[in-house]
Write a protein that holds these residues in place. Structure first.
Motif, PDB file in Angstrom:
ATOM      1  N   ASN A 142      34.521  40.394  50.617  1.00  0.00           N
ATOM      2  CA  ASN A 142      34.907  38.983  50.623  1.00  0.00           C
ATOM      3  C   ASN A 142      35.986  38.738  49.582  1.00  0.00           C
ATOM      4  O   ASN A 142      36.242  39.564  48.701  1.00  0.00           O
ATOM      5  N   GLU A 184      37.231  37.427  54.320  1.00  0.00           N
ATOM      6  CA  GLU A 184      36.560  36.129  54.359  1.00  0.00           C
ATOM      7  C   GLU A 184      36.487  35.559  52.948  1.00  0.00           C
ATOM      8  O   GLU A 184      36.076  36.252  52.013  1.00  0.00           O
ATOM      9  N   GLU A 185      36.907  34.325  52.789  1.00  0.00           N
ATOM     10  CA  GLU A 185      36.959  33.750  51.444  1.00  0.00           C
ATOM     11  C   GLU A 185      35.877  32.706  51.246  1.00  0.00           C
ATOM     12  O   GLU A 185      35.637  31.863  52.100  1.00  0.00           O
ATOM     13  N   ILE A 186      35.222  32.781  50.105  1.00  0.00           N
ATOM     14  CA  ILE A 186      34.179  31.849  49.715  1.00  0.00           C
ATOM     15  C   ILE A 186      34.687  31.024  48.549  1.00  0.00           C
ATOM     16  O   ILE A 186      35.190  31.582  47.558  1.00  0.00           O
ATOM     17  N   ASP A 233      33.506  41.030  57.243  1.00  0.00           N
ATOM     18  CA  ASP A 233      33.487  40.291  55.980  1.00  0.00           C
ATOM     19  C   ASP A 233      34.782  40.452  55.192  1.00  0.00           C
ATOM     20  O   ASP A 233      35.046  39.677  54.266  1.00  0.00           O
ATOM     21  N   CYS A 237      27.982  36.135  48.058  1.00  0.00           N
ATOM     22  CA  CYS A 237      29.160  36.961  48.330  1.00  0.00           C
ATOM     23  C   CYS A 237      28.751  38.321  48.880  1.00  0.00           C
ATOM     24  O   CYS A 237      27.679  38.839  48.562  1.00  0.00           O
ATOM     25  N   CYS A 241      36.890  35.542  46.762  1.00  0.00           N
ATOM     26  CA  CYS A 241      36.285  34.357  46.156  1.00  0.00           C
ATOM     27  C   CYS A 241      37.363  33.524  45.492  1.00  0.00           C
ATOM     28  O   CYS A 241      38.115  34.024  44.642  1.00  0.00           O
TER      29      CYS A 241
END
Length: 224
Positions: free
Chosen positions: A207, A87-89, A84, A203, A209
């Motif tokens: 991560n 990892e971009e949300i 994770d 999220c 954001c």
């Protein structure tokens, strides 16, 4: 330098520093993953925060001294990154108006225009330092110092789910309706959490954001 604190007969706190720092947070998460990877029955739970880790263990199976030795040993090992991490949300945000009741005060107290507040808030990705306060509530660090404001003196008794807020050097999203004292500047239509399931956009610690402005007319195109 790590410090250890007794938190009762079955809990140990490992503190990695006294500041909000991404390198420190990575160390916290690395030790949490390393302990979980042991697959031992005496480990009940690990609770990572900004700069410390609370370990819940069975005191009948392992002593606190033995647990400290294991933590020291694991901390010297080269540990793989969590999948994770990085990892971009993407989180779309409706700013101001009925969605961001504190936006006028934020602009006034920071001596910025509303457009400048939005531009600064969307100018960078935010690492998820921890999940807490509410299930699924992401504490996003690294807010531009020009937007740093204290929490409200009188918290609201109810903040709507999806509210995007700021406080000090942090920003976050309320996954559920709840009381809260952060400054409300916007709202996302994404569902982070329901009472029956965790959303696929929820999220996770580690991560990143990215926050982006969008307009009401675009809401039908979003992956809710």
């Amino acid at each position: 330098m790590r410090q250890y604190f007794d938190a009762g007969e079955s809990h140990l706190i490992v503190e990695f520093g006294d500041t909000i720092d991404l390198a420190i947070n990575r160390e916290v998460r690395a030790l949490a993953r390393a302990l979980q990877s042991l697959g031992v029955p005496w480990l009940r739970e690990v609770l990572p925060t900004y700069r410390s880790l609370m370990i819940s263990y069975c005191p009948f199976s392992i002593t606190q001294s033995e647990l400290k030795d294991i933590c020291e040993h694991l901390s010297t090992m080269a540990l793989p990154r969590n999948r994770d991490d990085g990892e971009e949300i993407e989180i779309p945000v409706l700013y101001g108006g009925e969605w961001g009741l504190d936006m006028p005060d934020v602009a006034r107290e920071t001596a910025l225009s509303i457009e400048e507040v939005i531009a600064l808030h969307t100018s960078r990705p935010y690492p998820v330092y921890m999940i807490g306060f509410l299930p699924g509530y992401p504490y996003l660090g690294g807010l531009d110092a020009r937007l740093s404001l204290p929490r409200l003196k009188v918290p609201r008794t109810k903040v709507p789910a999806g509210s995007v807020a700021i406080a000090l050097q942090q920003t976050g999203v309320y996954p559920l309706a709840s009381p809260g004292g952060w400054r409300l500047i916007g709202h996302t239509p994404l569902c982070f959490l329901t009472h029956t399931r965790v959303s696929r956009v929820c999220c996770k610690q580690g991560n990143g954001c990215g926050l982006g402005q969008f307009h009401r007319r675009s809401i039908r195109t979003l992956p809710l």
